[in-house]
Design a protein around this motif. Structure first.
Motif, PDB file in Angstrom:
ATOM      1  N   SER A  99      -1.030  14.694  17.192  1.00 55.52           N
ATOM      2  CA  SER A  99      -0.229  15.330  18.233  1.00 55.52           C
ATOM      3  C   SER A  99      -0.863  16.679  18.594  1.00 55.52           C
ATOM      4  O   SER A  99      -0.969  17.561  17.742  1.00 55.52           O
ATOM      5  CB  SER A  99       1.205  15.511  17.732  1.00 55.52           C
ATOM      6  OG  SER A  99       2.009  16.079  18.728  1.00 55.52           O
ATOM      7  N   TYR A 100      -1.318  16.804  19.843  1.00 53.69           N
ATOM      8  CA  TYR A 100      -1.934  18.063  20.285  1.00 53.69           C
ATOM      9  C   TYR A 100      -0.845  19.023  20.741  1.00 53.69           C
ATOM     10  O   TYR A 100       0.224  18.606  21.185  1.00 53.69           O
ATOM     11  CB  TYR A 100      -2.925  17.793  21.424  1.00 53.69           C
ATOM     12  CG  TYR A 100      -4.161  17.050  20.947  1.00 53.69           C
ATOM     13  CD1 TYR A 100      -5.190  17.733  20.300  1.00 53.69           C
ATOM     14  CD2 TYR A 100      -4.285  15.675  21.138  1.00 53.69           C
ATOM     15  CE1 TYR A 100      -6.302  17.054  19.828  1.00 53.69           C
ATOM     16  CE2 TYR A 100      -5.401  14.983  20.677  1.00 53.69           C
ATOM     17  CZ  TYR A 100      -6.410  15.679  20.023  1.00 53.69           C
ATOM     18  OH  TYR A 100      -7.500  15.017  19.552  1.00 53.69           O
ATOM     19  N   PRO A 101      -1.104  20.334  20.664  1.00 54.88           N
ATOM     20  CA  PRO A 101      -0.107  21.302  21.144  1.00 54.88           C
ATOM     21  C   PRO A 101       0.223  21.018  22.599  1.00 54.88           C
ATOM     22  O   PRO A 101      -0.660  20.605  23.352  1.00 54.88           O
ATOM     23  CB  PRO A 101      -0.831  22.653  21.011  1.00 54.88           C
ATOM     24  CG  PRO A 101      -1.956  22.431  20.055  1.00 54.88           C
ATOM     25  CD  PRO A 101      -2.341  20.990  20.175  1.00 54.88           C
ATOM     26  N   PRO A 102       1.477  21.209  23.011  1.00 51.08           N
ATOM     27  CA  PRO A 102       1.848  20.945  24.404  1.00 51.08           C
ATOM     28  C   PRO A 102       0.858  21.634  25.362  1.00 51.08           C
ATOM     29  O   PRO A 102       0.580  22.829  25.202  1.00 51.08           O
ATOM     30  CB  PRO A 102       3.248  21.561  24.509  1.00 51.08           C
ATOM     31  CG  PRO A 102       3.783  21.520  23.109  1.00 51.08           C
ATOM     32  CD  PRO A 102       2.606  21.685  22.204  1.00 51.08           C
ATOM     33  N   ASN A 103       0.347  20.880  26.301  1.00 57.22           N
ATOM     34  CA  ASN A 103      -0.649  21.360  27.270  1.00 57.22           C
ATOM     35  C   ASN A 103      -1.889  21.961  26.613  1.00 57.22           C
ATOM     36  O   ASN A 103      -2.614  22.736  27.244  1.00 57.22           O
ATOM     37  CB  ASN A 103      -0.050  22.413  28.228  1.00 57.22           C
ATOM     38  CG  ASN A 103       1.100  21.836  29.009  1.00 57.22           C
ATOM     39  OD1 ASN A 103       1.040  20.672  29.450  1.00 57.22           O
ATOM     40  ND2 ASN A 103       2.173  22.602  29.142  1.00 57.22           N
ATOM     41  N   ASN A 104      -2.079  21.650  25.365  1.00 58.29           N
ATOM     42  CA  ASN A 104      -3.186  22.244  24.594  1.00 58.29           C
ATOM     43  C   ASN A 104      -3.174  23.770  24.649  1.00 58.29           C
ATOM     44  O   ASN A 104      -4.196  24.423  24.517  1.00 58.29           O
ATOM     45  CB  ASN A 104      -4.545  21.705  25.082  1.00 58.29           C
ATOM     46  CG  ASN A 104      -4.793  20.308  24.528  1.00 58.29           C
ATOM     47  OD1 ASN A 104      -4.135  19.878  23.588  1.00 58.29           O
ATOM     48  ND2 ASN A 104      -5.727  19.592  25.128  1.00 58.29           N
ATOM     49  N   ARG A 105      -1.989  24.325  24.833  1.00 57.79           N
ATOM     50  CA  ARG A 105      -1.858  25.781  24.876  1.00 57.79           C
ATOM     51  C   ARG A 105      -1.825  26.337  23.464  1.00 57.79           C
ATOM     52  O   ARG A 105      -1.164  25.776  22.587  1.00 57.79           O
ATOM     53  CB  ARG A 105      -0.569  26.151  25.614  1.00 57.79           C
ATOM     54  CG  ARG A 105      -0.207  27.620  25.539  1.00 57.79           C
ATOM     55  CD  ARG A 105       1.061  27.902  26.324  1.00 57.79           C
ATOM     56  NE  ARG A 105       0.785  27.964  27.760  1.00 57.79           N
ATOM     57  CZ  ARG A 105       0.232  29.017  28.352  1.00 57.79           C
ATOM     58  NH1 ARG A 105      -0.108  30.085  27.658  1.00 57.79           N
ATOM     59  NH2 ARG A 105       0.029  29.017  29.644  1.00 57.79           N
TER      60      ARG A 105
HETATM   61  C1  LIG Z   1      -5.756  18.154  24.585  1.00 59.13           C
HETATM   62  O1  LIG Z   1      -7.021  18.072  23.969  1.00 59.13           O
HETATM   63  C2  LIG Z   1      -7.325  16.760  23.439  1.00 59.13           C
HETATM   64  C3  LIG Z   1      -8.647  16.845  22.699  1.00 59.13           C
HETATM   65  O2  LIG Z   1      -9.594  17.493  23.476  1.00 59.13           O
HETATM   66  C4  LIG Z   1      -7.338  15.750  24.567  1.00 59.13           C
HETATM   67  O3  LIG Z   1      -7.588  14.457  24.030  1.00 59.13           O
HETATM   68  C5  LIG Z   1      -5.963  15.762  25.245  1.00 59.13           C
HETATM   69  O4  LIG Z   1      -5.965  14.886  26.355  1.00 59.13           O
HETATM   70  C6  LIG Z   1      -5.615  17.169  25.713  1.00 59.13           C
HETATM   71  N1  LIG Z   1      -4.236  17.160  26.209  1.00 59.13           N
HETATM   72  C7  LIG Z   1      -3.876  17.746  27.357  1.00 59.13           C
HETATM   73  C8  LIG Z   1      -2.433  17.688  27.737  1.00 59.13           C
HETATM   74  O5  LIG Z   1      -4.696  18.314  28.071  1.00 59.13           O
END
Ligand SMILES: *[C@@H]1O[C@H](CO)[C@@H](O)[C@H](O)[C@H]1NC(C)=O
Ligand SMILES: *[C@@H]1O[C@H](CO)[C@@H](O)[C@H](O)[C@H]1NC(C)=O
Ligand SMILES: *[C@@H]1O[C@H](CO)[C@@H](O)[C@H](O)[C@H]1NC(C)=O
Length: 578
Positions: A219-225
């Motif tokens: 599970s990645y942080p929401p919006n990768n923030r």
């Molecule tokens: C967050 O980063 C991961 C790994 O780079 C990627 O697979 C994922 O799609 C990204 N999620 C968003 C919401 O950008």
């Protein structure tokens, strides 16, 4: 969680321990624990040396002021406070008198038996939603848990705190704990405790893909923030639910249980604690707390005796068992409906099977979770000014003795505490002579409210010292008020108030430092102006019992509330003086 190169220092036990590397893991645990135990015993031994330094000749309260040296000033371990960088005071006596925390090298080497080298586990939490002192209480608890569990503590993003959002010039109004407590240095000073920001945690483990939700999916942080500072609404609505989803949330509600830490990681230890509890239950449950009023049990007592004083109203022990120990991420939401609100004093909630670890924890909170120098120095300037004023008014008052009140009004929900200034004078006049200089820490903006006291006392308020606070963020004024009041001779506070409670805790720390009369039993020169029934509650030893927090409703004098403000002192004192 993956091994971290950056975690090297954590894995290298210091020399004496490394030599024993041939021992089995069990023996290593034992040896490490013995070393730690020894450190603590040495510390306690030094403590008893200090205790014998001087009991004979303190005039009461002011020995830190005037020409006399503080009793413990020869002790190099007494920490220093230097205010040159914060606008003074430069007077050494004025800064020395604020210091109650100590620098104990042995203590800083202590690591929890649950710290597992080579494996990094984390603790995240959500700050309390209440006023600053409730936030402070939950923070003390969370930091103590982080060390006790051997987990890296992740501080929440900077945000606004209820009642702590005065906008003033360029001063910030969004805070992190490191603005109030010296957390920046804590990680490096204390072995076995790492503190990082949410930002760092999310970069290190979130973006790296090491966090998993309940179904085992990454599970990645929401919006990768990773940077959530100042994003109050998103933190509450997006980040926190996500954290709750990728973590183990222990059901540690202070109202229902005490969190209990066995002496070691081994399974039979968690069982032995459970057996102690079960035995008590089988033999009729815990004795009524009243039994302990005036008669403290020794801090070195067996688990069962120490539990006796603390657990009257709780249903179970929440043991830090194998399942919880293994969880990569523990999360404490601190909400009534999830996990439980941590509106409790750490010492009333965390139980250590080993009494030495219990005392270590109390010293740790005293010595490290104290207000930062900027706040201490601002308070020192005001205390210094009040003493000068008091000395000038009376040549008899050669140490500048002053008395103090904390008068809680504003939005406080306990109506019984809303008494008039005349009532406050009446209840205090036996303790505070007419003509005394009296400092009033209060949220009451209308100073005319105090007219009936002003005819008897020389009243001063924080506002009278604005010139000494020119560059200080107004959001720190409440903390400054607390520290100023903590240095008074006689103090009158408000029952139910955690703001008053903390003033009394600090007064207890000072009383302990100077071995003032009654310190062994947590007795200090503090009183309550309301409700009058509680006036003398601090003049008697009172046990810690049950969950001790102020409830968000006015239901009269509930038995849990009885203990709210009485207990901090003893816990503070016995941290040092056992
Ligand atoms: C967050 O980063 C991961 C790994 O780079 C990627 O697979 C994922 O799609 C990204 N999620 C968003 C919401 O950008
Ligand atoms: C929580 O985890 C589940 C899978 O276990 C997932 O479907 C859901 O979207 C997650 N919710 C949040 C807020 O992350
Ligand atoms: C540990 O405690 C948790 C929460 O009370 C419980 O769910 C779990 O089963 C316990 N684990 C063990 C090994 O007893």
């Amino acid at each position: 969680m993956a091994k971290k190169a950056a975690d090297q220092d954590r894995t290298s036990l210091h020399q004496g321990r490394r030599k024993r590397s041939k021992f089995s893991p069990t023996n290593i645990t034992l040896v490490v624990w013995l070393c730690c135990g020894l450190n603590i015993v040495v510390t306690l031994f030094q403590g008893s040396l200090l205790q014998s330094v001087d009991r004979s000749e303190h005039p009461g309260f002011m020995e830190t002021h005037g020409r006399r040296r503080p009793i413990l000033s020869a002790d190099r371990r007494m920490a220093q406070l230097t205010c040159d960088a914060y606008g003074g005071p430069l007077d050494k006596e004025a800064t020395d008198e604020m210091v109650y925390w100590q620098d104990i090298p042995e203590d800083s080497k202590f690591k929890s038996p649950f710290l597992e080298s080579g494996t990094q586990r984390y603790l995240t939490f959500e700050p309390d939603i209440g006023g600053f002192n409730n936030v402070r209480m939950s923070m003390e608890t969370v930091i103590a848990i982080a060390h006790a569990t051997g987990r890296t503590l992740v501080l929440p993003p900077e945000q606004n705190i209820y009642l702590l959002n005065k906008q003033s010039g360029t001063h910030k109004k969004s805070f992190s704990f490191a603005d109030f407590f010296p957390l920046d240095t804590l990680s490096s000073e204390q072995d076995g405790l790492d503190i990082i920001s949410t930002n760092e945690f999310l970069r290190r483990e979130g973006i790296a893909g090491n966090l998993k939700d309940g179904s085992g999916q990454t599970s990645y942080p929401p919006n990768n923030r990773t940077d959530w500072n100042g994003m109050q609404r998103d933190v509450t609505s997006v980040l926190e639910p996500w954290l709750q989803n990728i973590s183990v949330i222990p059901s540690w509600n202070p109202e229902d249980c005490m969190v209990a830490f066995p002496t070691s990681r081994k399974a039979q230890n968690s069982n032995s604690l459970q057996l102690v509890w079960d035995d008590v239950m089988k033999s009729g449950g815990f004795p009524a707390p009243d039994k302990f009023i005036g008669t403290p049990s020794s801090v070195r007592s067996s688990s069962i005796k120490r539990l006796y004083e603390n657990n009257k109203e709780r249903a179970s022990l929440c043991i830090y068992n194998e399942t919880l120990q293994q969880a990569p991420l523990l999360h404490l939401p601190g909400k009534n409906d999830i996990g439980g609100r941590l509106l409790v004093h750490f010492y009333a909630f965390l139980f250590f099977e080993d009494w030495k670890q219990d005392l270590w924890t109390k010293r740790f909170v005293r010595d490290h979770l104290r207000y930062v120098d900027e706040i201490q120095c601002a308070a020192a300037r005001i205390v210094h000014a009040i003493r000068k004023r008091a000395m000038k008014r009376s040549s008899q008052n050669k140490y500048g003795i002053f008395d103090a009140f904390h008068v809680r009004r504003g939005d406080f929900q306990y109506k019984k505490t809303r008494v008039s200034a005349q009532d406050m004078y009446d209840i205090s006049k036996d303790e505070i002579p007419d003509g005394m200089t009296v400092y009033i820490a209060t949220d009451e903006k209308d100073k005319d409210f105090f007219n009936n006291m002003a005819t008897h006392f020389d009243l001063v308020f924080l506002d009278d010292f604005k010139d000494l606070l020119e560059n200080v963020n107004p959001n720190l004024f409440g903390m400054i008020d607390q520290l100023v009041a903590s240095r008074s001779r006689v103090f009158f506070g408000c029952w139910f108030s955690t703001f008053t409670g903390y003033i009394n805790r600090i007064r207890g720390y000072h009383a302990d430092r100077h071995k003032l009369p009654g310190f062994e039993n947590g007795i200090i020169e503090s009183y309550y102006y309301a409700p009058s029934l509680f006036k003398n509650r601090m003049k008697e030893f009172w046990p810690v019992s049950g969950a001790t927090y102020a409830r968000e409703r006015d239901d009269g004098v509930h038995s849990r509330k009885l203990k709210l403000n009485a207990s901090p002192i003893r816990a503070a004192l016995f941290a040092w003086s056992s």
